[in-house]
Design a protein around this motif. Structure first.
Motif, PDB file in Angstrom:
ATOM      1  N   SER A 111       0.735  -1.323  -0.102  1.00 47.88           N
ATOM      2  CA  SER A 111      -0.006  -0.032   0.086  1.00 47.88           C
ATOM      3  C   SER A 111       0.888   1.331  -0.204  1.00 47.88           C
ATOM      4  O   SER A 111       0.352   2.238  -0.626  1.00 47.88           O
ATOM      5  CB  SER A 111      -0.825  -0.047   1.178  1.00 47.88           C
ATOM      6  OG  SER A 111      -1.612   1.154   1.291  1.00 47.88           O
ATOM      7  N   HIS A 112       2.053   1.342   0.920  1.00 51.49           N
ATOM      8  CA  HIS A 112       3.117   2.436   0.789  1.00 51.49           C
ATOM      9  C   HIS A 112       3.441   2.751  -0.528  1.00 51.49           C
ATOM     10  O   HIS A 112       3.561   3.760  -0.854  1.00 51.49           O
ATOM     11  CB  HIS A 112       3.929   2.231   1.962  1.00 51.49           C
ATOM     12  CG  HIS A 112       4.888   3.103   2.259  1.00 51.49           C
ATOM     13  ND1 HIS A 112       4.392   4.588   2.830  1.00 51.49           N
ATOM     14  CD2 HIS A 112       6.086   3.581   1.699  1.00 51.49           C
ATOM     15  CE1 HIS A 112       5.631   5.459   2.771  1.00 51.49           C
ATOM     16  NE2 HIS A 112       6.568   4.900   1.989  1.00 51.49           N
ATOM     17  N   THR A 113       4.076   1.479  -1.130  1.00 53.04           N
ATOM     18  CA  THR A 113       4.702   1.625  -2.455  1.00 53.04           C
ATOM     19  C   THR A 113       3.457   2.182  -3.503  1.00 53.04           C
ATOM     20  O   THR A 113       4.130   2.951  -4.579  1.00 53.04           O
ATOM     21  CB  THR A 113       5.427   0.376  -3.001  1.00 53.04           C
ATOM     22  OG1 THR A 113       4.429  -0.632  -2.844  1.00 53.04           O
ATOM     23  CG2 THR A 113       6.533   0.024  -1.974  1.00 53.04           C
ATOM     24  N   ARG A 114       2.520   1.770  -3.452  1.00 53.30           N
ATOM     25  CA  ARG A 114       1.458   2.225  -4.373  1.00 53.30           C
ATOM     26  C   ARG A 114       1.049   3.628  -4.311  1.00 53.30           C
ATOM     27  O   ARG A 114       1.150   4.432  -5.187  1.00 53.30           O
ATOM     28  CB  ARG A 114       0.383   1.303  -4.418  1.00 53.30           C
ATOM     29  CG  ARG A 114       0.244  -0.011  -4.995  1.00 53.30           C
ATOM     30  CD  ARG A 114      -0.949  -0.581  -4.989  1.00 53.30           C
ATOM     31  NE  ARG A 114      -0.996  -2.111  -5.628  1.00 53.30           N
ATOM     32  CZ  ARG A 114      -1.648  -2.916  -5.074  1.00 53.30           C
ATOM     33  NH1 ARG A 114      -2.305  -3.066  -4.034  1.00 53.30           N
ATOM     34  NH2 ARG A 114      -1.363  -4.444  -5.744  1.00 53.30           N
ATOM     35  N   ALA A 115       1.115   4.140  -3.100  1.00 50.43           N
ATOM     36  CA  ALA A 115       1.009   5.304  -2.586  1.00 50.43           C
ATOM     37  C   ALA A 115       2.190   6.511  -3.105  1.00 50.43           C
ATOM     38  O   ALA A 115       1.781   7.477  -3.620  1.00 50.43           O
ATOM     39  CB  ALA A 115       0.650   5.942  -1.211  1.00 50.43           C
ATOM     40  N   LEU A 116       3.444   5.916  -2.957  1.00 49.67           N
ATOM     41  CA  LEU A 116       4.563   6.540  -3.667  1.00 49.67           C
ATOM     42  C   LEU A 116       4.472   6.791  -5.061  1.00 49.67           C
ATOM     43  O   LEU A 116       4.805   7.905  -5.787  1.00 49.67           O
ATOM     44  CB  LEU A 116       5.769   5.692  -3.401  1.00 49.67           C
ATOM     45  CG  LEU A 116       6.127   5.624  -1.882  1.00 49.67           C
ATOM     46  CD1 LEU A 116       7.654   4.929  -1.700  1.00 49.67           C
ATOM     47  CD2 LEU A 116       6.171   6.937  -0.941  1.00 49.67           C
ATOM     48  N   ALA A 117       4.060   5.887  -5.865  1.00 53.38           N
ATOM     49  CA  ALA A 117       3.855   5.876  -7.337  1.00 53.38           C
ATOM     50  C   ALA A 117       2.529   6.558  -7.660  1.00 53.38           C
ATOM     51  O   ALA A 117       2.758   7.535  -8.595  1.00 53.38           O
ATOM     52  CB  ALA A 117       3.543   4.322  -7.847  1.00 53.38           C
ATOM     53  N   LYS A 118       1.821   6.755  -6.717  1.00 46.74           N
ATOM     54  CA  LYS A 118       0.431   7.438  -6.954  1.00 46.74           C
ATOM     55  C   LYS A 118       0.720   8.975  -6.746  1.00 46.74           C
ATOM     56  O   LYS A 118       0.629  10.004  -7.632  1.00 46.74           O
ATOM     57  CB  LYS A 118      -0.648   7.260  -6.066  1.00 46.74           C
ATOM     58  CG  LYS A 118      -2.100   8.034  -6.434  1.00 46.74           C
ATOM     59  CD  LYS A 118      -2.989   7.443  -5.261  1.00 46.74           C
ATOM     60  CE  LYS A 118      -4.330   8.279  -5.620  1.00 46.74           C
ATOM     61  NZ  LYS A 118      -5.226   7.926  -4.736  1.00 46.74           N
ATOM     62  N   ILE A 119       1.481   9.297  -5.780  1.00 44.91           N
ATOM     63  CA  ILE A 119       1.812  10.750  -5.556  1.00 44.91           C
ATOM     64  C   ILE A 119       2.919  11.402  -6.435  1.00 44.91           C
ATOM     65  O   ILE A 119       2.781  12.655  -6.650  1.00 44.91           O
ATOM     66  CB  ILE A 119       2.411  11.052  -3.935  1.00 44.91           C
ATOM     67  CG1 ILE A 119       2.487  12.560  -3.606  1.00 44.91           C
ATOM     68  CG2 ILE A 119       3.680  10.471  -3.977  1.00 44.91           C
ATOM     69  CD1 ILE A 119       2.745  12.901  -2.196  1.00 44.91           C
ATOM     70  N   ARG A 120       3.823  10.271  -6.961  1.00 45.21           N
ATOM     71  CA  ARG A 120       4.423  10.949  -8.213  1.00 45.21           C
ATOM     72  C   ARG A 120       3.772  11.391  -9.334  1.00 45.21           C
ATOM     73  O   ARG A 120       4.228  12.302 -10.023  1.00 45.21           O
ATOM     74  CB  ARG A 120       5.488   9.589  -8.586  1.00 45.21           C
ATOM     75  CG  ARG A 120       6.157   9.899  -9.625  1.00 45.21           C
ATOM     76  CD  ARG A 120       7.443  11.004  -9.300  1.00 45.21           C
ATOM     77  NE  ARG A 120       8.360  11.297 -10.201  1.00 45.21           N
ATOM     78  CZ  ARG A 120       8.363  12.233 -11.317  1.00 45.21           C
ATOM     79  NH1 ARG A 120       7.097  13.091 -11.034  1.00 45.21           N
ATOM     80  NH2 ARG A 120       9.130  12.699 -12.009  1.00 45.21           N
ATOM     81  N   ARG A 121       2.473  11.154  -9.755  1.00 46.51           N
ATOM     82  CA  ARG A 121       1.673  11.293 -10.703  1.00 46.51           C
ATOM     83  C   ARG A 121       0.732  12.564 -10.273  1.00 46.51           C
ATOM     84  O   ARG A 121       0.029  13.220 -11.196  1.00 46.51           O
ATOM     85  CB  ARG A 121       1.034  10.166 -11.269  1.00 46.51           C
ATOM     86  CG  ARG A 121       1.730   9.020 -11.564  1.00 46.51           C
ATOM     87  CD  ARG A 121       0.796   8.146 -12.345  1.00 46.51           C
ATOM     88  NE  ARG A 121      -0.068   7.582 -11.365  1.00 46.51           N
ATOM     89  CZ  ARG A 121       0.259   6.536 -10.690  1.00 46.51           C
ATOM     90  NH1 ARG A 121       1.342   5.811 -10.803  1.00 46.51           N
ATOM     91  NH2 ARG A 121      -0.683   5.823 -10.048  1.00 46.51           N
ATOM     92  N   THR A 122       1.062  13.354  -9.152  1.00 47.68           N
ATOM     93  CA  THR A 122       0.025  14.363  -9.008  1.00 47.68           C
ATOM     94  C   THR A 122       0.662  15.584  -9.365  1.00 47.68           C
ATOM     95  O   THR A 122       2.002  15.743  -9.569  1.00 47.68           O
ATOM     96  CB  THR A 122      -0.124  14.324  -7.317  1.00 47.68           C
ATOM     97  OG1 THR A 122       0.973  14.370  -6.706  1.00 47.68           O
ATOM     98  CG2 THR A 122      -0.867  12.829  -6.811  1.00 47.68           C
ATOM     99  N   ARG A 123      -0.117  16.742  -8.927  1.00 46.88           N
ATOM    100  CA  ARG A 123       0.365  18.232  -9.286  1.00 46.88           C
ATOM    101  C   ARG A 123       1.571  18.435  -8.345  1.00 46.88           C
ATOM    102  O   ARG A 123       2.417  19.167  -8.660  1.00 46.88           O
ATOM    103  CB  ARG A 123      -0.684  19.023  -8.954  1.00 46.88           C
ATOM    104  CG  ARG A 123      -0.546  20.299  -9.816  1.00 46.88           C
ATOM    105  CD  ARG A 123      -1.967  21.317  -9.845  1.00 46.88           C
ATOM    106  NE  ARG A 123      -1.235  22.791  -8.854  1.00 46.88           N
ATOM    107  CZ  ARG A 123      -2.046  23.485  -8.035  1.00 46.88           C
ATOM    108  NH1 ARG A 123      -3.030  23.055  -7.880  1.00 46.88           N
ATOM    109  NH2 ARG A 123      -1.192  24.489  -7.926  1.00 46.88           N
ATOM    110  N   ALA A 124       1.649  17.984  -7.078  1.00 48.60           N
ATOM    111  CA  ALA A 124       2.712  18.369  -6.226  1.00 48.60           C
ATOM    112  C   ALA A 124       4.127  17.960  -6.541  1.00 48.60           C
ATOM    113  O   ALA A 124       4.986  18.673  -6.282  1.00 48.60           O
ATOM    114  CB  ALA A 124       2.459  17.595  -4.825  1.00 48.60           C
TER     115      ALA A 124
END
Length: 168
Positions: A111-124
């Motif tokens: 779950s943590h590694t998926r969240a890392l991949a997800k945040i990489r694709r955000t505006r932030a």
């Protein structure tokens, strides 16, 4: 470093390693555990067939939790990171952490590694042009602490936006 200090350092590392082995013995019989037991206790030999020269090397396991090996691993990683930083015009260090939890499971890590991949694709992260990430896991009696260290190339990262995005 004087020889006496070096000998004392190795003795402390051996005590630490033996403590780790005592905790793992009987619970975890893996190749890593067996390699940790061999570390510093066995020699390896290299024989040159041309000149018949024999070189002796102390065996080391290269496990990051081994007190005899972790300094070598740290030095290697430091060399790699220094090379990365030279290639980055504007390097930034970012740490993303998760609330501590009591039970470590594969699902939690995934779950943590998926969240890392997800945040990489955000505006932030829109200003990030490259980098690398390392996921770390510790437990210092307050539960498991899962976090990641990022080395990124970016002109600017808004810490407030990054914190809000990670929190969501």
């Amino acid at each position: 470093m004087p020889a006496d200090d070096l000998q004392e350092l190795w003795l402390k590392q051996d005590i630490w390693r033996d403590s780790i082995l005592a905790k793992l013995t009987g619970l975890l019989d893996t190749p890593q555990t067996r390699n940790l037991a061999r570390c510093g206790n066995e020699n390896m030999f290299r024989h040159c067939k041309g000149c018949n020269d024999v070189q002796t090397f102390s065996y080391h396991c290269d496990l990051k939790f081994c007190p005899r090996c972790n300094h070598r691993i740290t030095a290697r990683r430091l060399r790699v990171l220094r090379e990365w930083v030279k290639l980055m015009p504007q390097p930034k260090h970012v740490v993303l952490t998760q609330r501590n939890f009591q039970h470590l499971t594969r699902t939690t890590i995934r779950s943590h590694t998926r969240a890392l991949a997800k945040i990489r694709r955000t505006r932030a992260f829109k200003t990030v042009t490259g980098g690398c990430v390392s996921v770390e896991l510790t437990n210092e009696s307050r539960g498991w602490h899962l976090h990641s260290h990022w080395l990124v190339n970016a002109r600017w990262l808004d810490p407030g936006e990054l914190a809000r995005t990670w929190a969501s």
